[in-house]
Design a protein around this motif. Structure first.
Motif: not given
Lengths: 222, 116
Positions: B22-23, B26-27, B29-30
């Motif tokens: 997941v991380l 997400l990263r 996208f960040e």
């Protein structure tokens, strides 16, 4: 271990939306094992919050850190030097960690990042069940190692209530009747004689009914 | 095969989609990715038994998070194909490219520019 569950991000956003410098603080113990508040969950929450606030046009600094434990002074002291950089902390530890943080850092708001649920076991990855209610007076020796205080819905101490069907509890068909488990286990141990012994009235003052509890051990005190 | 697929897709190799967390998504996208698609083996064909099922669950988790924080869950997708299906990969790449173009750029980019 202490089992906790994740809080919805919306709830956390609501709590912290008026702060500008926030520390997301994880715990390496129980909440890491139950995948609710360890280093990885801290990373996911911090990343999601950073994106949320940036998208809202709010300048919010969100840092991540995970301590070995949040229920001991020495680990909480590790962040003393950096605490002045934050105006709020979201603690992903259990309720114990959140409170100890709040006691130690008196002037910084500490918000809970998880819902603390119970003392339990990992039945399989993603499934945790309750085993102990920390009643303060363990009776497992007499009940075949299965606890009727935590596993019987009525906390009965002298046999089943009569509401169970096919070994399942009347409050939930998926829930094992604790007394069925106890009897099966006593049979397997060849200790059914124990089942006939009447358990005296339990001293509930050692449980939560007696107010907040304390253990003092002079032998290990310094 | 010399198949054509959109040139703005950056491929990150992983030993199995079960490695993708997941991380990681997400990263991405960040850091400003407009979309992330995880392309795993066919369901039931995972060399590590359940890697692609794990990946699918994680992509679903990311979708929920992205919806909650207003980035849009549709930007993360999971696809499955076998290693011999080059044309299918190209088709997924084109599909993903079209989907993201419809959604527009990652709001993070705009927000970062504003903040700078």
């Amino acid at each position: 271990m202490i089992v906790a569950d994740k809080k919805p991000i919306e709830e956390i956003i609501e709590e912290i939306k008026n702060h500008e410098k926030i520390l997301i603080l994880g715990c390496n113990e129980c909440v890491t094992v139950c995948e609710a508040g360890g280093k990885k969950e801290v990373g996911v929450m911090a990343s999601a919050l950073r994106m949320y606030f940036l998208n809202q046009g709010q300048e919010v600094k969100i840092d991540e850190k995970t301590l070995e434990r949040q229920c001991d002074h020495e680990y909480l002291e590790e962040i003393r030097d950096v605490m002045d950089q934050y105006d709020a902390v979201v603690s992903l530890a259990c309720g114990v960690g959140v409170q100890f943080m709040a006691e130690k850092y008196h002037t910084t708001p500490i918000y809970p990042g998880v819902n603390t649920c119970f003392l339990g076991v990992t039945e399989e990855r993603g499934v945790w069940t309750e085993r102990c209610q920390a009643c303060g007076e363990c009776i497992l020796a007499r009940t075949g190692g299965i606890c009727p205080v935590s596993r019987c819905a009525k906390r009965l101490l002298n046999g089943p209530c009569g509401g169970a069907t096919k070994g399942k509890c009347e409050i939930n068909k998926e829930l094992d009747c604790a007394w069925q488990l106890i009897i099966d286990r006593l049979k397997a141990l060849g200790k059914m004689d124990d089942y006939e012994k009447i358990t005296p009235i339990k001293d509930w003052s050692t449980e939560r009914a007696g107010g907040p509890r304390k253990v003092v051990r002079e032998d290990v005190q310094q | 095969m010399r198949l054509q697929y959109p040139s703005d897709i950056k491929i990150i190799f992983v030993p199995c989609t079960g490695k993708v967390d997941v991380l990681h998504i997400l990263r991405a996208f960040e850091k400003g990715a407009d979309g992330v698609c995880v392309v795993g083996c066919l369901e039931g064909d995972c060399h590590f038994i359940s890697g692609n099922f794990r990946a699918r669950k994680r992509v679903e988790q990311v979708q929920k998070i992205l919806d909650t924080i207003g980035i849009g869950g549709e930007r993360a997708q999971m696809y499955n194909l076998s290693s011999g299906e080059g044309p299918r990969f190209a088709q997924f790449a084109i599909e993903m490219d079209e989907r993201i173009r419809k959604l527009g750029p990652n709001p993070m980019k705009l927000a970062k520019k504003k903040a700078a």
